[in-house]
Design a protein around this motif. Structure first.
Motif: not given
Length: 548
Positions: A194-203, A208-214, A231-242
């Motif tokens: 779901p996150t991959q497809h959402s980012v794909k739609e945004l891109r 291109q998102p700089d950070l992902l809040l998941v 898969f979403c073209n961001v740094r691993s540290s920029a994937v923030i779990q919420a």
């Protein structure tokens, strides 16, 4: 120079973009920065003022009288920064402005199109000066886009912020995207698709998102975090779990623990920001999660199946609990049951306080009148807000003055109208006039108005002031001609407009706590500054809890 943070969402709505935006604003404040938050709503309504609470939730009213999205309430409660009319815009407002210009001929014969005219209007709104309370430009302006990526109605807004991402100077704008990572019990694992497809739609629309809040209901494994990053073209540290929190006031602490604010600042190239002071947030969370006691408040309303209809009210009660270090349990009661069931009123016997909130229309009105009467005669702390004040006045006129026909002109039934449509009032230096034929949208008495409190009254003691400023949202008002007769029975109008023409507060002298107000005090309550009426109401409820 103001920096811009654009917050978007994907997968499903109601993931918490408003709370996420507010929490990020609070974290930036804790590091010493100034912030302003704005909401861009894609719906075609000009504002939510005429929308059903079942459709949209509560209408949050600003100091300057704008009817806005409930997320602006989160912004104010988390940051303490009063929102303004310029902090919320809808597609309806954008199109209304453009059509007015086209009719005047402002476009000089050009074909009016979504690009560039609609997107330019959106960009103009976003880039309008974001000023703090001191009149200076804030350090960060956070702009939340309503809805989810891929919504047809949201496309002009996404296109506008895409353009701004290119037009603003480097390191002056970033994009944060909020998504969902569900756990599938049958598979026994969390899913990143779901996150991959959402980012794909945004891109696909150029962002291109700089950070992902998941958002997730459990910790995200490191492997899945890296997979999302890849898969979403961001740094691993920029994937923030919420993850889900025990209270929304724990969200800033949780996000800071995940490095959300650090990653945002680094995306702007800021690496020397001071550490945040989060001590007051820890104190709030401690009071909410580990209180010394508890009270139960009955909310007798008509929109009880959708709690978002009373969002600010719920939070204000929490704040009252914080002030008294108790947990506030809410018992939701549909006012209609008091009209259908004779014994239903007995449900109020075991509660420690009764609150009748605002509302519109006849449905449930008689039930609210019965609730006010039961609280009055049973000496249960009663708090009436807006419509809740009007129903309390009708109840006292019926049962203390003996006029069984007392009613409101808002209702179709004929009788003695002790509540009627406001036709004229003063706003600033201007007289506002309304008639039965006036439009519904934006025509109420809206925003902050001054009120004078009677010395020696309970509300004067609670506020500790002779003059107050509170936010209103109503078009009906109590008739002051009944003041003298009610006063003989201990019912006082202890707060009035400065000219004495409009009653703002009623209270009953021979009662532990019976206060009803025409305004909406819940809109100004904050976790760090609980509204004095809510703090006092919960204190009275706590005292009752010790007696029963």
């Amino acid at each position: 120079m103001t920096r811009y943070i654009f917050i978007t969402g994907g997968v499903v709505s109601s993931l918490g973009k408003g709370v996420a935006s507010a929490a990020l604003g609070a974290l930036l404040q804790a590091r010493g920065y100034t912030v302003r938050l704005r909401k861009l709503d894609p719906y075609l309504n000009v504002d939510p003022g005429t929308m059903s609470p079942y459709q949209h939730g509560e209408v949050f009213v600003t100091e300057d009288g704008a009817e806005t999205d409930l997320d602006l309430g989160h912004y104010e409660r988390f940051t303490g920064v009063n929102a303004r009319k310029t902090d919320n815009v809808t597609t309806g407002q954008i199109y209304s402005s453009i059509i007015e210009k086209e009719r005047r001929g402002d476009y000089l014969g050009a074909t009016v199109q979504v690009i560039p005219h609609v997107t330019d209007a959106i960009k103009e709104f976003v880039l309008s000066p974001a000023l703090g309370e001191d009149g200076k430009e804030v350090d960060f302006c956070l702009c939340e886009i309503g809805g989810t990526v891929g919504d047809i109605e949201g496309l002009p807004f996404f296109e506008a912020i895409r353009q701004l991402g290119n037009e603003l100077p480097r390191n002056q704008a970033i994009f944060v995207h909020l998504t969902l990572m569900p756990y599938i019990p049958a598979a026994g694992e969390m899913k990143t698709k779901p996150t991959q497809h959402s980012v794909k739609e945004l891109r696909s629309i150029g962002i291109q998102p700089d950070l992902l809040l998941v958002r997730a209901d459990r910790p995200i494994p490191e492997g899945e975090r890296k997979k999302i990053a890849q898969f979403c073209n961001v740094r691993s540290s920029a994937v923030i779990q919420a993850m889900d929190a025990r209270t929304i006031y724990e969200v800033p602490l949780a996000y800071h623990g995940e490095g959300f604010d650090r990653e945002v600042l680094e995306a702007f190239g800021i690496t020397d920001a001071p550490d945040p002071d989060l001590s007051r947030w820890r104190e709030i969370v401690s009071r909410v999660t580990a209180p010394d006691g508890e009270v139960t408040i009955a909310i007798v309303g008509k929109y009880t199946v959708l709690k978002d209809a009373y969002k600010s009210l719920i939070e204000a009660l929490v704040h009252g609990g914080i002030a008294n270090n108790v947990r506030v349990n809410i018992e939701w009661i549909d006012a209609g049951i008091f009209e259908r069931e004779d014994l239903a009123i007995s449900r109020l016997q075991s509660v420690h306080g009764v609150l009748v909130p605002g509302g519109f229309g006849e449905r449930g009105a008689e039930g609210k009148i019965k609730a006010a009467g039961y609280a009055r005669t049973s000496k249960i702390p009663y708090f009436g807000i807006c419509f809740g004040m009007q129903m309390a006045v009708i109840e006292t006129v019926r049962n203390l003055l003996g006029d069984a026909t007392a009613t409101s002109s808002e209702f179709p039934a004929q009788g003695q109208n002790v509540v009627g449509l406001m036709t004229e009032w003063v706003q600033g230096n201007q007289v506002q006039a309304r008639t039965e034929d006036s439009d519904l949208g934006g025509t109420m008495r809206l925003g902050a108005y001054e009120a004078s409190l009677a010395e020696g009254s309970k509300v004067h003691e609670i506020y500790g002031a002779k003059t107050i400023h509170e936010r209103h949202r109503h078009r009906y008002e109590v008739d002051m001609s009944i003041e003298g007769a009610l006063s003989d029975h201990g019912v006082k109008f202890s707060g009035k407009s400065p000219d004495g023409r409009l009653p703002e507060i009623m209270e009953i002298e021979d009662h532990p706590w019976f206060i009803a107000v025409q305004y909406h005090p819940e809109l100004k309550s904050r976790p760090f500054d609980p509204h004095p009426l809510f703090a006092s109401f919960i204190k009275a409820a706590l005292e009752r809890s010790r007696l029963i």
